[in-house]
Design a protein around this motif. Structure first.
Motif, mmCIF file in Angstrom:
data_model
loop_
_atom_site.group_PDB
_atom_site.id
_atom_site.type_symbol
_atom_site.label_atom_id
_atom_site.label_comp_id
_atom_site.label_asym_id
_atom_site.label_seq_id
_atom_site.Cartn_x
_atom_site.Cartn_y
_atom_site.Cartn_z
ATOM 1 N N ASN A 115 -16.322 41.675 78.044
ATOM 2 C CA ASN A 115 -16.677 40.685 79.066
ATOM 3 C C ASN A 115 -16.566 39.257 78.569
ATOM 4 O OD1 ASN A 115 -17.659 42.261 81.558
ATOM 5 N ND2 ASN A 115 -18.537 43.324 79.800
ATOM 6 N N SER A 116 -16.467 39.116 77.261
ATOM 7 C CA SER A 116 -16.108 37.847 76.654
ATOM 8 C C SER A 116 -16.915 36.677 77.218
ATOM 9 C CB SER A 116 -14.595 37.659 76.827
ATOM 10 O OG SER A 116 -14.137 36.556 76.108
ATOM 11 N N SER A 117 -16.256 35.545 77.398
ATOM 12 C CA SER A 117 -16.974 34.326 77.774
ATOM 13 C C SER A 117 -17.553 34.437 79.182
ATOM 14 C CB SER A 117 -16.049 33.117 77.676
ATOM 15 O OG SER A 117 -15.022 33.229 78.629
ATOM 16 N N TYR A 118 -17.022 35.338 79.973
ATOM 17 C CA TYR A 118 -17.554 35.578 81.321
ATOM 18 C C TYR A 118 -19.024 35.967 81.210
ATOM 19 C CZ TYR A 118 -18.088 37.972 85.853
ATOM 20 O OH TYR A 118 -18.513 38.382 87.081
ATOM 21 N N TYR A 119 -19.333 36.849 80.263
ATOM 22 C CA TYR A 119 -20.725 37.221 80.010
ATOM 23 C C TYR A 119 -21.499 36.065 79.391
ATOM 24 C CZ TYR A 119 -24.639 38.779 77.202
ATOM 25 O OH TYR A 119 -25.874 38.859 76.622
ATOM 26 N N VAL A 120 -20.913 35.459 78.372
ATOM 27 C CA VAL A 120 -21.672 34.460 77.611
ATOM 28 C C VAL A 120 -22.029 33.257 78.473
ATOM 29 C CG1 VAL A 120 -21.563 32.860 75.673
ATOM 30 C CG2 VAL A 120 -20.843 35.226 75.387
ATOM 31 N N ARG A 121 -21.081 32.812 79.282
ATOM 32 C CA ARG A 121 -21.359 31.629 80.089
ATOM 33 C C ARG A 121 -22.304 31.923 81.254
ATOM 34 N NH1 ARG A 121 -18.323 27.555 78.076
ATOM 35 N NH2 ARG A 121 -16.201 28.033 77.389
ATOM 36 N N ARG A 122 -22.324 33.140 81.726
ATOM 37 C CA ARG A 122 -23.118 33.431 82.922
ATOM 38 C C ARG A 122 -24.443 34.123 82.636
ATOM 39 N NH1 ARG A 122 -20.009 34.348 87.742
ATOM 40 N NH2 ARG A 122 -21.138 36.297 87.956
ATOM 41 N N LYS A 123 -24.459 35.059 81.671
ATOM 42 C CA LYS A 123 -25.643 35.901 81.528
ATOM 43 C C LYS A 123 -26.324 35.839 80.167
ATOM 44 C CE LYS A 123 -25.619 37.769 85.637
ATOM 45 N NZ LYS A 123 -24.512 38.619 86.037
ATOM 46 N N TYR A 124 -25.606 35.363 79.162
ATOM 47 C CA TYR A 124 -26.175 35.404 77.816
ATOM 48 C C TYR A 124 -27.470 34.599 77.727
ATOM 49 C CZ TYR A 124 -26.650 34.684 72.766
ATOM 50 O OH TYR A 124 -27.127 34.624 71.486
ATOM 51 N N GLY A 125 -27.515 33.467 78.418
ATOM 52 C CA GLY A 125 -28.707 32.623 78.390
ATOM 53 C C GLY A 125 -29.954 33.379 78.837
ATOM 54 N N GLN A 126 -29.800 34.172 79.897
ATOM 55 C CA GLN A 126 -30.941 34.962 80.384
ATOM 56 C C GLN A 126 -31.364 35.994 79.341
ATOM 57 O OE1 GLN A 126 -29.780 36.766 84.158
ATOM 58 N NE2 GLN A 126 -28.808 34.842 84.761
ATOM 59 N N ASP A 127 -30.382 36.668 78.774
ATOM 60 C CA ASP A 127 -30.694 37.680 77.755
ATOM 61 C C ASP A 127 -31.400 37.026 76.564
ATOM 62 O OD1 ASP A 127 -29.539 39.577 79.317
ATOM 63 O OD2 ASP A 127 -27.711 39.805 78.126
ATOM 64 N N TYR A 128 -30.860 35.888 76.156
ATOM 65 C CA TYR A 128 -31.434 35.148 75.023
ATOM 66 C C TYR A 128 -32.886 34.795 75.318
ATOM 67 C CZ TYR A 128 -31.741 31.524 71.367
ATOM 68 O OH TYR A 128 -32.105 30.774 70.278
ATOM 69 N N ASN A 129 -33.116 34.248 76.511
ATOM 70 C CA ASN A 129 -34.484 33.838 76.862
ATOM 71 C C ASN A 129 -35.435 35.026 76.890
ATOM 72 O OD1 ASN A 129 -33.672 31.187 77.058
ATOM 73 N ND2 ASN A 129 -33.341 31.270 79.271
ATOM 74 N N ALA A 130 -34.963 36.157 77.391
ATOM 75 C CA ALA A 130 -35.819 37.349 77.446
ATOM 76 C C ALA A 130 -36.175 37.812 76.037
ATOM 77 C CB ALA A 130 -35.112 38.464 78.221
ATOM 78 N N ILE A 131 -35.208 37.705 75.122
ATOM 79 C CA ILE A 131 -35.451 38.107 73.737
ATOM 80 C C ILE A 131 -36.461 37.160 73.079
ATOM 81 C CG2 ILE A 131 -34.366 38.216 71.451
ATOM 82 C CD1 ILE A 131 -31.831 39.301 73.038
ATOM 83 N N ILE A 132 -36.279 35.871 73.299
ATOM 84 C CA ILE A 132 -37.219 34.881 72.750
ATOM 85 C C ILE A 132 -38.627 35.151 73.300
ATOM 86 C CG2 ILE A 132 -37.877 32.435 72.886
ATOM 87 C CD1 ILE A 132 -35.769 32.803 70.813
#
Lengths: 420, 425
Positions: free
Chosen positions: A81-98
């Protein structure tokens, strides 16, 4: 390896991973009795070589099979999913992990940022700590991690401060370690900052952080804490330590894929750490600007929850108990051997799983390196020789969840045979 | 795992023929490497989502399946052998595999490709780290000296340059590069910048702009700067692996590379090049090593990094070398041409890299002149045409970067989409 074979072998791994769930619920009851059978089940969750008995988990933590599986799925996912994932969803995943990490530590989400290891977190803290004026002093100890000592020494040039190195007493005790720092503070009235190491990578010694930090704070001295080895190795209440600046590893005792650490700065102290490259205005208290990783391994980050699940399923109290008992198993076997020095005291407040030893009088790195090789060659036991301890080099022994009591017994027997 | 089986399975990892074998299995031997039939066999080695067409390979490179499998094998190997693989095991058992020995071999491969010595190279975790260390470590600046960069530089490298005002008390000047770009005006702008700022000591240039895809004449600019006594740091994040150039011939001193973009290694691997006789001009990281040391390894302090990713660089190199950079270069130019050709005579669209063959590869941005909201345009392309691109709002452009997995049909879809959007405006 061809593709088919690879898929076969990863299918085999997946089977083990799936077997994990029912086994774990079965294990739930067994573990209450602290039964060796429970740990046998846990050991089966690790794919380690049987070339050698690995008692060198201190370098980094081996991933359990379920975590390795999750990691590979995440690599696939991110790759596809490459940058499509990173630009759209990674931030949410990151925040949930934090959020999850913050909950575990009992801190605020805006006090944490992921790094690529504890080294990066501590580089940012030590280099970025901006309360130092020319002529101030800073203190570190011989049992701190080598490259953090080097970061501290660099401040002599960078911040024009006096850098003081102290040597911690041996044998160590709860009281004499606190006294050593108290003495150092008395001797250096201009001290503004101390580097403390929660669990020494050199000997395994647990520093009384809470007491030393309180003493430092009373004198207006800040503490930067190197928690590379503590979190995940034993159970402690992070908030009660009273430290404002901390670097953690997640790939050692939490068991995430290599390349993930964590930086904590208490909210009201963020301005005391420079943002990287002076990013933002003077009021920028966004902890995330204290690190600038560029593109990092997103799949490793996404695997943090799987590693937390695995560890939480066992429970940190049980992990601590197990690591201590593996340590005690070999230490008890050599404690009466007059030719052996154990470098952590028998005070349970001062050790967890890691403990180093040396043969009496054998203080050079070369002698210890030779002993390490002998243990590997003649006994099939892998440890590591540690240099630069003021009182002499040693051998570090770090058992982990994939080790058995027999592994520890074999080490004790080897040491006793070598010294007889 | 049984020891013998484990060693058997890991023995395969070391085999350089892993990637080559899978290619032969695809029957590529007979195919013309510039033919679509050949490239179909390459595309088949990538597993990409069919939810959208991914034209944002510029963010980072997707791994081919053989490289990903190699990465998994390395991950499992290193996970099983752990720190025993980090050198200590070797002292006791000379036959044991050692990370440092294998890393040295990979550095030799990279050095050979670049035409440099391996003691002029060191791994980092990405180009950002490489350039952070070069820019902040460059120690020839005195207070009041000038440093130059252009608006085509990557944003975090601009910030790194600006920070030299605090760190080295330097005067920091940003130049504006001319648009449209020509071979000559890209040299002239930096020469003029140096003449306008006689105190200039350092220049940062970007080999291929991540905003537009413009490739600038790095060799000529560096030679020109050198003749004025100005040092040059080169950001080669996007160039190496995307087009064919002779690195050694460029005669550069300080360069940062990525290996996870156009070389196709796993995420988290970059590279620094420092010419041997310039080593002392870059500070060691936090005073590593004795004073005056010229060991490039002391210019970086990553702590424990993802060793499996480093090991996979070898597999990634094997994959792209099996194709050959000449053919990759032609392929990327062909993919770019496939959509750019539709707009060469269309006044409604700006193509932001010139047609000059020396100045573009695969990555190229465009602008619909009448469309003022690039983010919205990016969303439209994704939502209505299932094409993933990278909006670059500060120049009102959309960046299009195909990968080795892209087809000419993908590019044609983009061309149709742009026309359709314009027709609806």
């Amino acid at each position: 390896m061809n593709r088919r074979k690879f898929l076969q072998s990863s299918a085999a791994m997946a089977t083990v991973a799936m077997a994990n769930r029912p086994l774990m619920s079965l294990a739930e009851e067994i573990r209450l009795a602290n039964d060796e059978n429970f740990w046998k089940i846990i050991r089966a969750q690790y794919e380690v070589t049987d070339d050698i008995i690995n008692l060198e988990a201190g370098y980094w933590g081996i991933m359990s099979i379920p975590v390795t599986q999750a990691y590979m799925r995440n690599v696939h996912f991110v790759n596809q999913n490459s940058s499509y994932y990173v630009r759209r969803k990674y931030g949410q995943d990151y925040n949930a992990i934090i959020k999850r990490l913050a909950l575990k530590l009992g801190v605020r989400e805006d006090e944490l940022v992921l790094t690529r290891n504890a080294t990066e977190a501590l580089q940012s803290l030590i280099n970025g700590y901006n309360k130092l004026k020319p002529g101030d002093s800073i203190i570190y100890a011989d049992l701190d991690y080598g490259s953090m000592q080097s970061e501290m020494r660099y401040l002599e040039k960078y911040r024009k401060v006096t850098v003081v190195k102290i040597n911690l007493p041996e044998p160590a005790s709860y009281e004499n370690i606190i006294a050593a720092y108290e003495q150092a503070l008395n001797d250096n009235p201009k001290c503004k900052m101390i580097l403390l190491t929660h669990v020494s990578n050199r000997t395994g010694l647990i520093t009384p952080v809470k007491e030393i930090a309180a003493m430092a704070k009373a004198r207006g001295v800040d503490v930067i804490l190197d928690a590379a080895h503590s979190w995940g190795q034993f159970d402690f209440d992070f908030q009660s330590l009273g430290v404002d600046f901390v670097g953690f590893n997640l790939h050692k005792w939490i068991g995430v894929p290599l390349g993930v650490g964590l930086l904590y700065i208490r909210k009201d102290r963020i301005l005391d750490i420079d943002p990287l490259r002076g990013e933002g205005g003077p009021d920028n208290d966004n902890v995330r600007t204290r690190v600038h990783t560029g593109t990092m391994n997103f799949a490793a980050v996404r695997t943090i929850p799987a590693a937390l699940d695995f560890r939480e399923n066992i429970g940190i109290k049980n992990i601590e108990k197990r690591l201590r008992s593996l340590r005690n198993q070999w230490v008890d076997g050599v404690i009466d051997n007059k030719k052996v020095e154990i470098l952590t005291p028998q005070d349970p407040r001062m050790y967890a799983g890691i403990t180093s030893f040396r043969l009496k009088g054998k203080t050079s790195y070369e002698e210890n390196h030779a002993l390490m090789n002998k243990l590997t060659d003649d006994y099939g036991i892998f440890t590591v020789a540690i240099r630069d301890i003021y009182n002499g080099a040693g051998i570090r022994v770090s058992p982990s969840l994939y080790n058995s009591r027999e592994d520890a017994d074999k080490l004790a027997a080897a040491i006793n045979q070598i010294t007889s | 795992m049984d020891r013998r089986k484990f060693l058997q399975s890991t023995a395969a990892l070391a085999s350089v023929s892993l990637v080559g074998n899978s290619m032969i299995a695809h029957g590529q031997g007979a195919l013309d490497k510039d033919s679509d039939a050949y490239w179909k066999t390459i595309m088949d080695q990538y597993k990409v989502t069919d939810e959208f067409i991914n034209l944002n390979a510029g963010h980072w490179g997707i791994m081919s399946q053989p490289v990903m499998e190699a990465f998994f094998n390395h991950t499992r190997f290193i996970n099983a052998y752990s720190s025993q693989y980090m050198g200590s095991g070797r002292a006791a058992n000379p036959n044991a595999r050692s990370f440092y020995a294998e890393r040295a071999e990979i550095l030799e491969m990279l050095a050979k490709k670049l035409g440099v010595n391996s003691d002029e190279l060191v791994f980092t975790r990405n180009v950002t780290e490489s350039l952070q260390l070069l820019i902040s470590g460059y120690n020839k600046l005195k207070p009041g000296d000038t440093v130059l960069y252009s608006d085509a530089a990557y944003y975090s490298m601009k910030a790194e340059m600006r920070h030299l005002k605090v760190h080295r008390k330097a005067k920091v000047v940003q130049l504006k590069v001319p648009d449209p770009a020509t071979y000559e005006n890209q040299i002239a702008v930096f020469e003029q910048g140096i003449k306008d700022n006689p105190g200039t000591k350092l220049l940062l240039i970007t080999h291929m702009s991540n905003h537009t895809g413009v490739i600038i004449p790095v060799k000529e600019i560096t030679a020109m700067a050198r003749s004025h006594g100005v040092d040059v740091i080169v950001d080669a994040a996007h160039s190496w692996g995307q087009y064919d150039f002779d690195f050694a011939d460029m005669n550069l001193d300080f360069v940062g590379f990525n290996l996870h973009k156009w070389i196709g290694a796993p995420l988290g691997v970059g590279l620094i090049y420092i010419r041997k006789d310039r080593m002392l001009d870059i500070d060691t990281k936090s005073s590593k090593g004795p004073p005056g040391n010229v060991d490039i390894n002391n210019r970086v302090q990553t702590g424990t990094m993802n060793m499996a990713a480093v090991m996979s660089v070898k597999d990634a190199l094997n994959f792209v070398d099996d194709i050959g950079i000449k053919h990759i270069d032609r392929r990327f130019k062909a993919l770019r041409h496939e959509w750019v050709k539709e707009f060469l005579d269309d006044d409604r669209v700006d193509i932001l890299s010139p047609e000059d063959e020396r100045m573009h590869a695969g990555l190229t941005s465009f602008r619909i002149k009448a469309h003022k909201d690039t983010r919205e345009l990016g969303k439209t392309l994704l939502r209505d045409y299932h094409i993933n691109t990278a909006p670059i709002p500060n120049i009102n452009a959309i960046r299009v970067s195909p990968g080795l997995y892209s087809s000419k049909a993908d590019m044609a879809v983009l061309g149709v989409a742009i026309k359709d959007i314009m027709n609806k405006m």
